[in-house]
Design a protein around this motif. Structure first.
Motif, PDB file in Angstrom:
ATOM      1  N   CYS A  46       1.061  -1.469  -0.095  1.00 43.19           N
ATOM      2  CA  CYS A  46      -0.094   0.165   0.353  1.00 43.19           C
ATOM      3  C   CYS A  46       0.530   1.355  -0.491  1.00 43.19           C
ATOM      4  N   ARG A  92      -1.886  -8.586  -0.787  1.00 42.05           N
ATOM      5  CA  ARG A  92      -2.357  -8.181   0.526  1.00 42.05           C
ATOM      6  C   ARG A  92      -3.603  -8.343   0.371  1.00 42.05           C
ATOM      7  N   HIS A 128      -7.666  -8.084   2.755  1.00 45.03           N
ATOM      8  CA  HIS A 128      -8.061  -7.667   3.788  1.00 45.03           C
ATOM      9  C   HIS A 128      -8.757  -9.127   4.559  1.00 45.03           C
ATOM     10  N   GLU A 153     -11.679   2.446   5.248  1.00 49.35           N
ATOM     11  CA  GLU A 153     -10.761   1.689   4.016  1.00 49.35           C
ATOM     12  C   GLU A 153     -11.434   1.558   2.447  1.00 49.35           C
ATOM     13  N   LYS A 212      -1.149   5.396  10.179  1.00 46.73           N
ATOM     14  CA  LYS A 212      -1.551   6.804   9.278  1.00 46.73           C
ATOM     15  C   LYS A 212      -3.016   7.093   8.733  1.00 46.73           C
ATOM     16  N   MET A 223      -0.471  10.242   0.666  1.00 46.11           N
ATOM     17  CA  MET A 223      -0.384   8.883   0.098  1.00 46.11           C
ATOM     18  C   MET A 223      -1.847   9.094  -1.060  1.00 46.11           C
ATOM     19  N   CYS A 262      -4.332   5.479  -2.879  1.00 47.08           N
ATOM     20  CA  CYS A 262      -4.950   4.029  -1.941  1.00 47.08           C
ATOM     21  C   CYS A 262      -5.653   4.050  -3.168  1.00 47.08           C
ATOM     22  N   ARG A 263      -6.586   2.780  -2.941  1.00 51.49           N
ATOM     23  CA  ARG A 263      -7.540   1.909  -3.871  1.00 51.49           C
ATOM     24  C   ARG A 263      -8.333   2.218  -3.485  1.00 51.49           C
ATOM     25  N   GLN A 264      -9.275   2.071  -2.113  1.00 53.62           N
ATOM     26  CA  GLN A 264     -10.250   2.492  -1.525  1.00 53.62           C
ATOM     27  C   GLN A 264     -10.638   1.002  -1.204  1.00 53.62           C
ATOM     28  N   CYS A 265      -9.416  -0.368  -1.116  1.00 54.16           N
ATOM     29  CA  CYS A 265     -10.364  -1.806  -1.087  1.00 54.16           C
ATOM     30  C   CYS A 265     -11.054  -2.743  -0.588  1.00 54.16           C
ATOM     31  N   LEU A 316      -2.254  -4.851  -5.175  1.00 50.35           N
ATOM     32  CA  LEU A 316      -2.917  -4.395  -5.919  1.00 50.35           C
ATOM     33  C   LEU A 316      -3.413  -3.940  -6.756  1.00 50.35           C
TER      34      LEU A 316
HETATM   35 FE1  SF4 Z   1      -3.932  -0.007   0.766  1.00 49.76          FE
HETATM   36 FE2  SF4 Z   1      -6.519  -1.053   0.184  1.00 49.76          FE
HETATM   37 FE3  SF4 Z   1      -5.773  -0.506   2.514  1.00 49.76          FE
HETATM   38 FE4  SF4 Z   1      -5.604   1.685   0.357  1.00 49.76          FE
HETATM   39  S1  SF4 Z   1      -7.520  -0.493   1.076  1.00 49.76           S
HETATM   40  S2  SF4 Z   1      -3.699   1.302   1.780  1.00 49.76           S
HETATM   41  S3  SF4 Z   1      -4.642   0.537  -1.122  1.00 49.76           S
HETATM   42  S4  SF4 Z   1      -5.182  -2.574   1.179  1.00 49.76           S
END
Ligand code: SF4
Ligand code: SF4
Length: 299
Positions: A20, A31, A33, A56, A197, A268, A271-274, A282
């Motif tokens: 990230c 990564r 979630h 997030e 963060k 940052m 961030c892709r808002q995963c 990512l």
């Molecule tokens: Fe990383 Fe995705 Fe979390 Fe953003 S939402 S910090 S890109 S895992």
């Protein structure tokens, strides 16, 4: 080096292999979630509880909720299929720290069964001060706190209520408590050496100009990175903001606020808002390959 902004060397060394935080690393490290945290202890006007938490994630996505046992099984299965899997995060679909038993049980089991995987969690910060010591017991690489304001008068427009001390608290009192808890929580993590963060949701007309002050305050308290994300407000998702016609920012508005914060905490921008159950590198989402029924078939 190659670290974003003026990040100190010792912090960059800790995060440069994190997908990230490093444009370079996100091509090589994956990564995931796991969605083990369904409940939440506050209400954001941009939230619709049917979907993933915007702490997030990109709202409007429904993740498969897991028990801690299912989550650990999934992480172990993914790690054996995707060897680059280095980081596991708990980012909803509600608030990780509003579900402390599930969140910490997942971390505890993972530390036993997959000790090489780095852990992270994201939270709105309300319960953070009481959990700071517990967080330090696990292999937590970093914590993300969503902070949208440092002035309760702004906060009142974003948070209609919080659940606090066994009751619902509203108005300026709610925003004041949330603000104090967020600042205290950030300070406690910094004192304990946990990388923190900050995520902020940019809400045009509500906190756009105010985010410069947020940036200053969080940097002062030791945040290593500030991620300013656009509000995604769609009436069909049934969020209060969507229903009142509150729009999200344009790309130019987002960039203007990010540029105005340069020189504050490191920003940052990628961030892709995963999703709360994202899996993979990512920009690639393999969550559909790792649903529970598919993991059962792998055995
Ligand atoms: Fe990383 Fe995705 Fe979390 Fe953003 S939402 S910090 S890109 S895992
Ligand atoms: Fe929704 Fe997340 Fe806000 Fe809770 S913290 S109300 S789950 S957006």
């Amino acid at each position: 080096s190659g670290g974003p902004g003026d990040m100190p060397e010792e912090i960059w060394n800790k995060v440069k292999n994190h997908p990230c935080y490093s444009e370079e690393a996100h091509h090589h490290y994956a990564r995931m979630h796991v969605a083990v945290a369904p409940a939440c202890n506050i209400q954001c006007n941009y939230c619709n509880r049917k979907y993933d938490c915007s702490n997030e994630s990109r709202p409007g996505v429904v993740s498969q909720k897991l028990t801690p046992e299912q989550a650990v099984k999934k992480v172990v299965a993914v790690a054996s299929e995707i060897p680059q899997m280095t980081v596991l995060g708990i980012a909803g679909p509600g608030d990780a720290l509003a579900n402390p038993k599930k969140t910490f049980e997942t971390f505890r089991m993972l530390q036993e069964q997959a000790p090489d995987i780095k852990l992270c969690l994201s939270t709105n910060g309300l319960a953070l001060p009481e959990m700071a010591d517990e967080i330090c017991k696990y292999n937590i690489d970093h914590v993300t706190i969503t902070i949208n304001m440092v002035d309760p008068a702004v906060g009142e427009k974003i948070y209609p209520w919080i659940f606090w001390d066994h009751k619902r608290v509203t108005g300026i009192e709610a925003a004041t408590i949330l603000h104090q808890q967020q600042m205290k929580g950030l300070e406690m993590l910094t004192e304990r050496g946990v990388l923190t963060k900050i995520n902020s949701v940019l809400i045009p007309g509500i906190n756009d100009e105010h985010l410069i002050e947020v940036n200053r305050e969080v940097k002062k308290r030791g945040a290593f990175l500030h991620n300013i994300m656009p509000l995604i407000s769609e009436p069909e998702h049934g969020t209060v903001f969507g229903l009142t016609g509150q729009r999200g920012p344009s790309a130019q508005e987002l960039k203007a606020v990010q540029d105005a914060c340069m020189g504050g905490a490191n920003l940052m921008r990628h961030c892709r808002q995963c999703r709360a159950d994202a899996v993979g590198l990512l920009g690639e989402d393999r969550s559909a390959e790792f649903t529970l029924d598919k993991i059962d078939e792998m055995e």
